[in-house]
Design a protein around this motif. Structure first.
Motif, PDB file in Angstrom:
ATOM      1  N   ILE A  20      -5.545   3.695  -9.063  1.00  0.00           N
ATOM      2  CA  ILE A  20      -4.419   3.188  -8.258  1.00  0.00           C
ATOM      3  C   ILE A  20      -4.884   2.637  -6.909  1.00  0.00           C
ATOM      4  O   ILE A  20      -4.542   1.497  -6.559  1.00  0.00           O
ATOM      5  N   PRO A  21      -5.669   3.365  -6.089  1.00  0.00           N
ATOM      6  CA  PRO A  21      -6.089   2.791  -4.796  1.00  0.00           C
ATOM      7  C   PRO A  21      -7.011   1.580  -4.964  1.00  0.00           C
ATOM      8  O   PRO A  21      -6.938   0.634  -4.171  1.00  0.00           O
ATOM      9  N   ASN A  22      -7.867   1.579  -5.996  1.00  0.00           N
ATOM     10  CA  ASN A  22      -8.759   0.435  -6.186  1.00  0.00           C
ATOM     11  C   ASN A  22      -8.004  -0.795  -6.664  1.00  0.00           C
ATOM     12  O   ASN A  22      -8.305  -1.918  -6.258  1.00  0.00           O
TER      13      ASN A  22
ATOM     14  N   VAL B  90       0.836  -1.202   0.000  1.00  0.00           N
ATOM     15  CA  VAL B  90       0.000   0.000   0.000  1.00  0.00           C
ATOM     16  C   VAL B  90       0.874   1.257   0.000  1.00  0.00           C
ATOM     17  O   VAL B  90       0.595   2.224  -0.724  1.00  0.00           O
ATOM     18  N   ALA B  91       1.972   1.229   0.792  1.00  0.00           N
ATOM     19  CA  ALA B  91       2.871   2.383   0.823  1.00  0.00           C
ATOM     20  C   ALA B  91       3.498   2.630  -0.546  1.00  0.00           C
ATOM     21  O   ALA B  91       3.680   3.775  -0.973  1.00  0.00           O
ATOM     22  N   ALA B  92       3.820   1.557  -1.260  1.00  0.00           N
ATOM     23  CA  ALA B  92       4.446   1.690  -2.581  1.00  0.00           C
ATOM     24  C   ALA B  92       3.517   2.327  -3.600  1.00  0.00           C
ATOM     25  O   ALA B  92       3.969   2.927  -4.582  1.00  0.00           O
ATOM     26  N   SER B  93       2.206   2.233  -3.360  1.00  0.00           N
ATOM     27  CA  SER B  93       1.264   2.834  -4.304  1.00  0.00           C
ATOM     28  C   SER B  93       1.373   4.352  -4.318  1.00  0.00           C
ATOM     29  O   SER B  93       0.850   5.016  -5.222  1.00  0.00           O
ATOM     30  N   ALA B  94       2.070   4.916  -3.333  1.00  0.00           N
ATOM     31  CA  ALA B  94       2.246   6.364  -3.293  1.00  0.00           C
ATOM     32  C   ALA B  94       3.185   6.852  -4.395  1.00  0.00           C
ATOM     33  O   ALA B  94       3.120   8.013  -4.801  1.00  0.00           O
TER      34      ALA B  94
ATOM     35  N   GLY C 226      -8.245  -9.326  11.450  1.00  0.00           N
ATOM     36  CA  GLY C 226      -7.140  -8.498  10.986  1.00  0.00           C
ATOM     37  C   GLY C 226      -7.321  -8.090   9.541  1.00  0.00           C
ATOM     38  O   GLY C 226      -7.026  -6.944   9.158  1.00  0.00           O
ATOM     39  N   LEU C 227      -7.823  -9.025   8.689  1.00  0.00           N
ATOM     40  CA  LEU C 227      -8.060  -8.699   7.282  1.00  0.00           C
ATOM     41  C   LEU C 227      -9.147  -7.641   7.136  1.00  0.00           C
ATOM     42  O   LEU C 227      -9.016  -6.700   6.350  1.00  0.00           O
ATOM     43  N   VAL C 228     -10.234  -7.826   7.907  1.00  0.00           N
ATOM     44  CA  VAL C 228     -11.309  -6.833   7.849  1.00  0.00           C
ATOM     45  C   VAL C 228     -10.801  -5.460   8.316  1.00  0.00           C
ATOM     46  O   VAL C 228     -11.107  -4.433   7.705  1.00  0.00           O
ATOM     47  N   ALA C 229     -10.011  -5.458   9.397  1.00  0.00           N
ATOM     48  CA  ALA C 229      -9.446  -4.204   9.886  1.00  0.00           C
ATOM     49  C   ALA C 229      -8.511  -3.593   8.845  1.00  0.00           C
ATOM     50  O   ALA C 229      -8.511  -2.361   8.612  1.00  0.00           O
ATOM     51  N   PHE C 230      -7.711  -4.464   8.178  1.00  0.00           N
ATOM     52  CA  PHE C 230      -6.771  -3.990   7.165  1.00  0.00           C
ATOM     53  C   PHE C 230      -7.528  -3.319   6.018  1.00  0.00           C
ATOM     54  O   PHE C 230      -7.179  -2.220   5.586  1.00  0.00           O
TER      55      PHE C 230
ATOM     56  N   ILE D 168      -5.547  -6.118  -5.048  1.00  0.00           N
ATOM     57  CA  ILE D 168      -4.374  -6.946  -4.741  1.00  0.00           C
ATOM     58  C   ILE D 168      -4.355  -7.311  -3.260  1.00  0.00           C
ATOM     59  O   ILE D 168      -4.037  -8.447  -2.868  1.00  0.00           O
ATOM     60  N   VAL D 169      -4.712  -6.340  -2.408  1.00  0.00           N
ATOM     61  CA  VAL D 169      -4.731  -6.587  -0.958  1.00  0.00           C
ATOM     62  C   VAL D 169      -5.752  -7.673  -0.594  1.00  0.00           C
ATOM     63  O   VAL D 169      -5.494  -8.539   0.244  1.00  0.00           O
TER      64      VAL D 169
END
Length: 604
Positions: free
Chosen positions: A275-277, A188-192, A300-304, A282-283
């Motif tokens: 990009i975020p979608n 997710v950070a790399a998507s920046a 954890g997945l739902v929180a993520f 992928i997530v």
């Protein structure tokens, strides 16, 4: 009569208006206006603090969801579900209340900022000399005082907060995502990275497109404003279709540059959305695999995913923030064009005030020369002229000889480019403008009346005037027709006073000048629109007022010359002859020709 060359008024944009700015230049313009934020510093800090609190409340919710799923739901504890559900509701309600308070404060700051900037811009425009307003189109100034300030307000009060909070939200969420699952968190950070390059390219293209659109908005506003003021001329000549075509051309051009700007925005915003979608897709796949391999719990997945969804709005809003920021920067650059124009006519250091009671009204032009900005040929060239205290001097000359220019120098509507003008031996540039214009009153051939009551128009130059003084000024100007208006002196005059005849407007303007009781009265052919009978009555009453008052009168009608003690003939920017009316008629053929030509024009 001589006025500013018409060619300057017809320019599509001011000659000193810059080309569309580069990003660094525009950002500098916005930065220079940051002082408007200082009075609101406390509220801005409160807004940012509330925004942090709302973000903090929102960040807690995904963690509570994880606890609900991995705890009570997995363990079948319904009481725990109710407890955690209640906690989620409390945090959600707290976030809503905080957002409401922040937006309330934000709205007050935004409107306050805009009001402060508009007041300063208007005050600055009032200080700028007549030459500035001759060159600039009214529509361009209106666009800067309305649309451009609106763009700056939206960014300085909203965009700044949203931009800062988007960065804070992205950083805070990314840290939590890495804590939940470092592989997916780094993804997710790399998507920046692609977002950064998209934002940079967007900003570079959008700032140029924004300036083009804002300039074109000024053009459209100028044509609309001119058409509204000249509606009678347009109708009289049957030129409505022609003006519609002119307006249509500029409106289509505005549409085209606006569509081009929105095309840049749409392509960039699509990328901000993709990009975020794509990252979320992928997530979901990677998270499902991680859950299957017991590297991540379902909670954890739902929180993520919940946390990552918090990034969708800031990323999608990034396009709006960049667009709004670029519009604000180009708007600031356009507003700075006006703020950076220094008043060419201002009080000199050590300027002194002159009192009306102490002013004799001895006016001298000493070697006066004058040329309009951007025009090489001088209108006046070495004028030497004396008007003794209490004397009435008429200025005669052919059209274009510089009569209006000459008398406009006395109240410093323009400043001489050579020589000097003195009153009672003092250079008028050494007098404060406020006091100079309190002892010099002017009435123009083309009078300007404002959309306010008759009384307010009359007392514009002397607000403390009594009813008796107003009545006397109306009598002198033969403007007592105002008492027959629906509400008398309280009748509101329409814009430019077009609800009145030309003669009525001139008489009101003359009454306004007389009411000031000046030491020096400048009359720029103020009787040209009057019929012969009314002109005679005005001249008879005016003659008594001029006793003891120094007067300069630009004349076109031979009858008006009779008000003068002496007449100065202006030709080719110089005083060609001076003397009484009868003397000049006998000794200066050019003077007789001027009066003859003026008489023929009046008859025609």
């Amino acid at each position: 009569m001589t006025s500013q060359p018409s060619a300057q008024k017809s320019e599509t944009k001011p000659p000193d208006e810059p080309e569309p700015p580069q990003r660094r230049h525009a950002l500098s313009s916005l930065w220079r206006l940051r002082h408007y934020l200082r009075p609101y510093r406390g509220r801005m800090i409160a807004m940012f603090t509330l925004a942090l609190a709302a973000t903090g409340a929102a960040l807690v919710v995904p963690w509570l969801i994880q606890r609900v799923i991995d705890g009570p739901i997995t363990g079948g504890d319904t009481s725990g579900v109710w407890l955690l559900g209640g906690a989620i509701a409390v945090f959600g309600f707290a976030e809503a209340v905080i957002i409401w308070i922040r937006r309330f404060i934000q709205a007050k700051v935004a409107l306050g900022l805009e009001a402060d900037m508009r007041a300063d811009l208007y005050a600055h425009m009032q200080k700028l000399h007549a030459g500035f307003h001759d060159r600039w189109q009214t529509g361009q100034l209106l666009a800067r005082a309305t649309a451009d300030l609106g763009s700056m307000r939206r960014f300085m009060a909203w965009g700044l907060i949203f931009g800062a909070m988007s960065l804070v939200t992205f950083a805070a969420v990314t840290v939590q995502l890495v804590a939940l699952n470092w592989q997916l968190g780094l993804l997710v950070a790399a998507s920046a990275v692609p977002l950064f390059f998209t934002a940079r390219n967007f900003a570079r293209a959008y700032i140029v497109a924004s300036r083009q659109m804002q300039d074109q908005q000024g053009e459209v506003a100028s044509i609309a404003e001119q058409a509204a003021q000249g509606i009678r001329v347009i109708k009289a000549f049957g030129r409505a279709p022609h003006m519609e075509r002119l307006f249509g051309v500029e409106a289509v051009r505005l549409r085209d540059v606006s569509v081009a700007r929105m095309d840049i925005a749409a392509r960039s915003w699509a990328t901000f959305n993709v990009i975020p979608n794509a990252t979320l897709a992928i997530v979901l796949v990677g998270g499902a695999i991680a859950v299957a391999h017991q590297q991540l719990t379902i909670g954890g997945l739902v929180a993520f995913v919940s946390l990552q969804l918090m990034l969708v709005w800031p990323v999608e809003a990034l396009g709006w923030i960049i667009a709004n920021g670029n519009e604000a920067m180009t708007a600031a650059d356009r507003v700075k064009d006006v703020f950076d124009t220094e008043p060419a006519i201002a009080d000199a250091p050590g300027a002194v005030a002159v009192a009306r009671a102490e002013t004799r009204g001895h006016v001298r032009f000493e070697g006066v020369s004058f040329a309009y900005e951007g025009v090489a040929e001088p209108v006046l060239d070495g004028v030497d002229l004396e008007v003794r205290p209490g004397e009435t001097l008429a200025i005669a000359g052919v059209t274009g000889s510089g009569k209006t220019t000459l008398v406009s120098l006395v109240p410093r509507l323009y400043d001489v480019t050579g020589g000097r003008v003195t009153i009672d031996g003092t250079d008028i540039r050494d007098l404060s403008l406020a006091s100079l214009r309190s002892v010099v009153a002017t009435a123009f051939e083309d009078p300007t009346l404002f959309s306010m009551s008759v009384r307010e128009n009359l007392t514009l130059g002397r607000a403390e005037s009594t009813d008796a003084e107003v009545a006397e000024a109306l009598r002198v100007a033969q403007a007592e027709f105002v008492h027959d208006l629906p509400y008398g002196l309280d009748t509101r005059i329409g814009e430019q006073g077009l609800s009145l005849s030309g003669g009525q407007r001139q008489r009101l303007a003359l009454a306004r000048a007389v009411l000031v009781k000046p030491a020096v009265l400048v009359l720029d052919d103020p009787l040209s629109a009057l019929d012969v009978h009314t002109e005679e009555l005005v001249e008879r009453a005016l003659a008594s007022v001029l006793k003891g008052t120094t007067a300069l009168i630009v004349v076109h009608r031979p009858s008006t010359v009779m008000l003068a003690d002496r007449v100065a003939l202006l030709a080719e920017g110089r005083i060609a002859a001076i003397g009484s009316h009868s003397e000049l008629l006998e000794t200066v053929p050019a003077y007789a020709q001027v009066l003859s030509a003026e008489s023929e024009e009046m008859a025609a």
